[in-house]
Design a protein around this motif. Structure first.
Motif: not given
Ligand code: 9WO
Length: 245
Positions: A94-95, A98-99, A150, A153-154, A168, A170-171
């Motif tokens: 998930g985000q 990804a981060e 994903t 983009r970060l 974004e 979800f940000s």
């Protein structure tokens, strides 16, 4: 960030990274994407990457030797590298994951096929087992594409200033607000007045509110799992009262 993707179907990736934000990130040298054909790491004429499962049963299993050679070829001398296997048994991508990846300089993605990979590979080589969702696919290639897109983009600079990472979905752990564009009237349908008002403080408030409303209705789990500021708590209480009515 350098992505190394190990696969028995390198051609699957032809073209997929040639568009939009990922393409721009490659052109700007913000990322590199290297596709590795697992068969190039086999010995012998048959270039065999799979074999029958010990213990019997249907299907084939990915042999350990080519995967060991491929991962070692890609990671030797590279400190602190994540080697991720895309698999339904993995931790949910998930985000937040990804981060975490976006802060690294290297990420190796292993795409499984057949019934999966020899468990010695999982134990010895894989640092992260990652799933993009609870469904069975034919292999890890599509999930690898999802991870590359994903994470890219970060990476700072990957999004133009128009599409700031701030906005974004979800940000803030919330869903996106509704969007409108011209014409201002279409088949008698009009956008909400506030968006045409030019009052940017009001517009921002409206968007925030719509984000929270939509999240409460569709994905209340996202709100429950978030730590909220006092302002947000007050706003949510208000919206909840209205939804009740
Ligand atoms: C097949 C299967 C059949 C019955 C019960 C459980 C089962 N699990 C699998 C399975 O995991 N097959 C994999 C197919 C073997 C390795 C590659 N495959 C794969 C990867 N399918 N789905 C993914 C995947 C990866 C990341 N996120 C979601 C799905």
């Amino acid at each position: 960030m350098q992505f190394d993707i190990i696969t028995i179907f390198p051609e699957i990736f032809s073209g997929v990274f040639d568009f939009g934000i990922v393409r721009r990130a490659v052109e700007a040298s913000l990322i590199e994407i290297h596709i590795h054909d697992l068969r190039d790491y086999t010995h012998g004429r048959h270039r065999q990457v799979d074999d029958r499962p010990f213990g019997g049963g249907a299907g084939m299993v990915m042999k350990p030797e080519p995967l060991f050679r491929a991962v070692e070829a890609v990671t030797t001398g590279v400190p602190d590298v994540n080697v991720a296997l895309l698999s339904p048994q993995g931790r949910l991508f998930g985000q937040p994951v990804a981060e975490e990846y976006a802060r690294k300089s290297r990420l190796v993605l292993i795409c499984g096929r057949y019934e999966g990979v020899d468990e010695r590979v999982v134990e010895q080589l894989i640092t992260d087992e990652v799933s993009i969702g609870d469904y069975v696919l034919s292999g890890g290639e599509i999930p690898a594409m999802v991870v590359v897109d994903t994470v890219t983009r970060l990476i700072p600079g990957a999004l133009g200033c128009e599409q700031s990472a701030e906005r974004e979905s979800f940000s803030g752990g919330l869903l996106d607000y509704p969007h409108y564009t011209r014409p201002a009237e279409y088949r008698d349908l009009k956008p909400p007045e506030v968006l045409l008002s030019g009052n940017h403080a009001e517009i921002e408030r409206w968007r925030r509110r719509k984000s929270i409303e939509k999240t409460l209705r569709r994905r209340p789990d996202l709100i429950r799992d978030r730590t909220l500021s006092e302002d947000e708590q007050r706003e949510i209480e208000e919206i909840l009262k209205e939804i009740d009515e």
